[in-house]
Design an enzyme around this catalytic site. Structure first.
Site, PDB file in Angstrom:
ATOM      1  N   THR A 166       0.818  -1.215   0.000  1.00 15.13           N
ATOM      2  CA  THR A 166       0.000   0.000   0.000  1.00 15.13           C
ATOM      3  C   THR A 166       0.855   1.270   0.000  1.00 15.13           C
ATOM      4  O   THR A 166       1.899   1.330   0.652  1.00 15.13           O
ATOM      5  CB  THR A 166      -0.900  -0.008   1.256  1.00 15.13           C
ATOM      6  OG1 THR A 166      -1.631  -1.226   1.264  1.00 15.13           O
ATOM      7  CG2 THR A 166      -1.846   1.172   1.278  1.00 15.13           C
ATOM      8  N   GLY A 205       2.819  -2.744   8.305  1.00 15.48           N
ATOM      9  CA  GLY A 205       2.868  -3.337   9.652  1.00 15.48           C
ATOM     10  C   GLY A 205       4.273  -3.786  10.009  1.00 15.48           C
ATOM     11  O   GLY A 205       4.881  -4.564   9.288  1.00 15.48           O
ATOM     12  N   GLU A 454      -6.260  -6.677   3.734  1.00 14.70           N
ATOM     13  CA  GLU A 454      -6.379  -7.907   2.935  1.00 14.70           C
ATOM     14  C   GLU A 454      -7.457  -7.749   1.868  1.00 14.70           C
ATOM     15  O   GLU A 454      -8.119  -8.706   1.483  1.00 14.70           O
ATOM     16  CB  GLU A 454      -6.716  -9.123   3.828  1.00 14.70           C
ATOM     17  CG  GLU A 454      -5.662  -9.470   4.847  1.00 14.70           C
ATOM     18  CD  GLU A 454      -4.369  -9.978   4.231  1.00 14.70           C
ATOM     19  OE1 GLU A 454      -4.412 -10.445   3.090  1.00 14.70           O
ATOM     20  OE2 GLU A 454      -3.327  -9.864   4.878  1.00 14.70           O
TER      21      GLU A 454
END
Ligand SMILES: Cc1cc2nc3c(=O)[nH]c(=O)nc-3n(C[C@H](O)[C@H](O)[C@H](O)COP(=O)(O)OP(=O)(O)OC[C@H]3O[C@@H](n4cnc5c(N)ncnc54)[C@H](O)[C@@H]3O)c2cc1C
Length: 707
Positions: A166, A205, A454
């Site tokens: 992303t 993350g 996701e």
């Protein structure tokens, strides 16, 4: 200041020991734990037990609601817990190094492995899965022998991986990413670059504080040709100093509303160089001479396959949704059994919440959902291995497409339902549900993001709809597609059809209920196909506009209906096996499952009665019958409700909620927890400033006021 001891000494317990209501409801039914375990673990309960042992024995895993940490401590703790889990698991994995691949590529085993950590703390579990599923699996799926060292460094804990797809300005639209990987033939390297601020990798993350290496999605540039997004392994930090490497900027994305123990970060690359071998080259490769080679010439198809290889995250969400609903319901239903409110005048006792039909109507349908969802995810898990081995085989694309479309719909339906269920559970426990120590707020806040990451749910549903349109178009053209789960698709017009049952009994038959769901999906599919065809035939309308204009009330609804149908199909199959004796269990369990199947079908039909009434497929009499039957079923399910939720994970030792103690002492549990919580009896730190007069306050007049 009165010490806690003084207070506790002054406290007088005047209440007589109350009836143990939880025990009373618990004993109303005997649910077959073995069958519930078979559904939950698919034969691998031993893996779950092995992975939950550290949670019980290692003090680093204190219960979540007993910790009150600030953000930095929380993040530190998440990394330490993840590392502790690594250490505990290492004997199992290192006994046979193939186990990593074996466990991570098989969703049945991975699900069994992941349940304990996931139910313990979603954030810690996310840290573990970002590293081992997103990073490791990306290398496994898209890399070749030259990337083995990365798999080894991740599995041995010498590197911490993250997954950087992303960007700030592009999430769902992966084709729109702007990061580039330009091949420099002279130095045999790729130059990774972030062309502008909005192309920074965002939300990654583990990036902001802990990851040492990343799987980065970037457009492959050779000469002046852009070959589209590919994946590259990019080191991020010096492993001796933990400093970010020169040429890379990493920062933190700031406070989040859930899973805040994950250090989500942004990354900017300033012409950062990596060796050519760091490109994951199973599908496409760049030779030393700078020649682009690919097994999949179509760039759209190639990207779909790259992304398809990382669907494991989605299938975990599908499987975890019913488990998280189960955790929430175990809290809310135990509470409902123990908590009394109101009663008839003259009655000695007030009524337990679980007796109220309204309370039952709010919670029991989620109990039914759990089984539809577990059975649906099991069906996916069973089929995943067989289908995904052909992931990169162009001849197997029909079955891969079907799997992907089904996973997309289930991920959306399951994660949305879990979110609504957790909110309902929170409200069903009133003010006490709002306490941090109920755990419901923690479950809900941490769950929320599952709807977005996701693959955003609404975007995923578009992919399901696209697949279903392809299926019906093939049918219209008389082609027979080989499908696993689409036997329901009909090219015979269903508009105007009516349900064929003649009596109430016939209507409530299992087969007829399944037909009702077949009908809805066919109706929505045929209507959507007609609407799309009409728009596309108008040459003035751009195909993308036709697509977007057919979403609301058509394609979006269709894709959701397919996800529901899939769950009903699996639940129906299971019930038939129970009734025929193919699955053996006790009478209470057969009754509970049968009631829940009916409750599931009828509450789902009731929620969309408008569509079923359209064209009078169902009549208003059917509507009345459905409502009356739901009410009857709620009363019947009550006897099984507590026994059922008590079969769900986690076991008593790991279960963590102040308002749902297993010993039935609701108020004892609350008082005990609150009295011993940090600073329960202290006073505010800067108390002297609380009463200092505001700047413009008039002189104190106490005692001088006119009477
Ligand atoms: C806590 C957290 C952790 C994350 N971790 C990672 C990570 O580790 N690595 C990583 O790469 N990414 C990560 N992500 C990013 C995540 O995968 C994206 O947020 C997700 O893919 C959605 O993209 P977006 O945020 O850009 O939303 P957008 O794509 O901008 O979507 C915004 C809204 O618009 C709607 N929308 C978009 N397109 C359409 C359309 N065509 N038609 C109708 N509606 C549309 C969507 O449904 C959505 O509601 C993380 C995100 C969060 C919040």
């Amino acid at each position: 200041m009165l010490s806690r001891l003084n207070i506790l000494q002054c406290h007088v317990t005047s209440q007589p020991a109350p009836e143990n209501l939880l025990d009373k409801y618990r004993k109303m039914s005997t649910i077959d734990q073995k069958l519930m375990d078979d559904i939950d673990y698919l034969g691998y309960k031993n893996i779950t037990e092995m992975f939950e042992a550290p949670l019980k024995s290692d003090p680093v895993f204190v219960k979540e609601t007993h910790e009150e940490l600030n953000r930095e401590q929380d993040r530190e703790a998440a990394v330490m817990k993840m590392k502790a889990m690594y250490n505990h698991l290492s004997p199992y994995f290192f006994e046979d190094m193939n186990r990593y691949e074996e466990v991570f590529t098989d969703p049945i085993k991975f699900n069994a492995l992941a349940i304990p950590l996931y139910m313990y703390n979603q954030g810690v579990s996310t840290k573990y899965t970002v590293n081992l599923v997103l990073f490791y699996m990306t290398v496994l799926n898209l890399g070749t022998a030259q990337h083995e060292k990365w798999k080894e460094s991740i599995s041995t804990g010498r590197d911490l991986g993250c997954f950087a797809l992303t960007e700030l300005s592009h999430g769902s639209n992966v084709r729109g990413i702007q990061t580039t990987a330009t091949y420099d033939q002279e130095r045999d390297e790729f130059i990774i670059n972030t062309p502008n601020d909005v192309a920074m990798k965002f939300w990654i993350g583990g990036a902001s504080k802990s990851a040492t290496v990343s799987a980065v999605f970037a457009n492959l540039i050779i000469g002046d040709k852009n070959e589209g997004p590919h994946v590259f392994i990019v080191p991020l930090r010096d492993k001796k100093t933990y400093n970010v490497l020169p040429g890379i900027i990493i920062g933190d994305c700031g406070k989040k509303v859930g899973q805040d123990n994950i250090d989500n970060g942004f990354i900017l690359f300033n012409n950062f160089r990596i060796p050519r071998e760091n490109m994951l080259n199973k599908m496409s490769n760049v030779t030393r001479e700078g020649k682009f080679e690919t097994k999949i010439p179509n760039p759209d198809h190639r990207l779909a396959l790259i992304l398809g290889g990382i669907s494991q995250g989605r299938i975990l969400i599908i499987g975890f949704s019913p488990r998280i609903i189960g955790y929430g319901l175990k809290i809310a239903l135990r509470f409902a059994a123990m908590r009394r409110q109101f009663g008839k005048p003259g009655d000695k006792e007030e009524i337990p919440l679980i007796e109220y039909p309204l309370h039952q109507y709010r919670l029991f349908p989620y109990l039914a959902n759990i089984f539809a969802f577990k059975l649906a995810s099991n069906e996916i898990y069973y089929n995943w291995n067989e289908i995904s081995k052909d992931l990169f085989d162009t001849k197997a694309q029909q079955s891969i497409g079907e799997l992907h479309a089904t996973i997309s719909s289930l991920k959306a339906i399951h994660s949305w339902t879990a979110m609504r269920a957790l909110q309902e559970c929170r409200e069903a426990c009133g003010g006490l549900g709002y306490s941090y120590y109920s755990k419901l707020g923690i479950l809900r806040a941490n769950w929320d993001v599952q709807q977005t990451w996701e693959g955003d749910n609404n975007v995923l549903l578009q992919q399901t709809a696209k697949y279903l349109l392809d299926v019906i178009q093939a049918k219209f053209k008389g082609k027979e597609l080989k499908t696993r789960w689409q036997q329901w698709v009909s090219s015979e017009p269903v508009e105007g059809a009516q349900n064929e049952s003649k009596t109430d009994e016939e209507f409530l038959q299992d087969d007829n209920l399944l037909k009702v769901f077949y009908h809805r999906s066919n109706l929505l599919l045929q209507r959507s196909a007609m609407k799309m065809a009409g728009k596309v035939s108008d040459k003035t309308v751009h195909p993308l506009d036709a697509w977007n204009d057919t979403q609301v009330f058509n394609l979006h609804h269709l894709a959701k209906s397919y996800g529901e149908l899939f769950g009903v199909m699996q639940f129906h199959k299971f019930i038939q096996k129970l009734k025929s004796g193919e699955i053996k269990t006790n009478a209470d369990t057969v009754e509970a499952m049968t009631l829940l199947f009916q409750l599931h079908c009828l509450t789902r039909i009731e929620a969309d009665l408008g569509t079923f009434r359209d064209g009078d497929y169902l009549t208003s009499e059917h509507g009345d019958l459905i409502k009356q039957t739901i009410l009857k079923l709620l009363g019947q399910v009550k006897r099984h409700a507590i026994a059922l939720v008590e079969t769900f994970y986690p076991s008593e030792e790991l279960f963590d909620s102040m308002i749902a103690p297993g010993n039935g002492d609701l108020y004892g549990s609350i008082i005990n927890r609150i009295y011993y919580s940090k600073d329960a009896f202290g006073k505010i730190k800067n108390w002297d400033q609380c009463l200092s007069p505001v700047a413009t306050a008039p002189e104190a007049t106490t005692g001088k006021s006119k009477q």
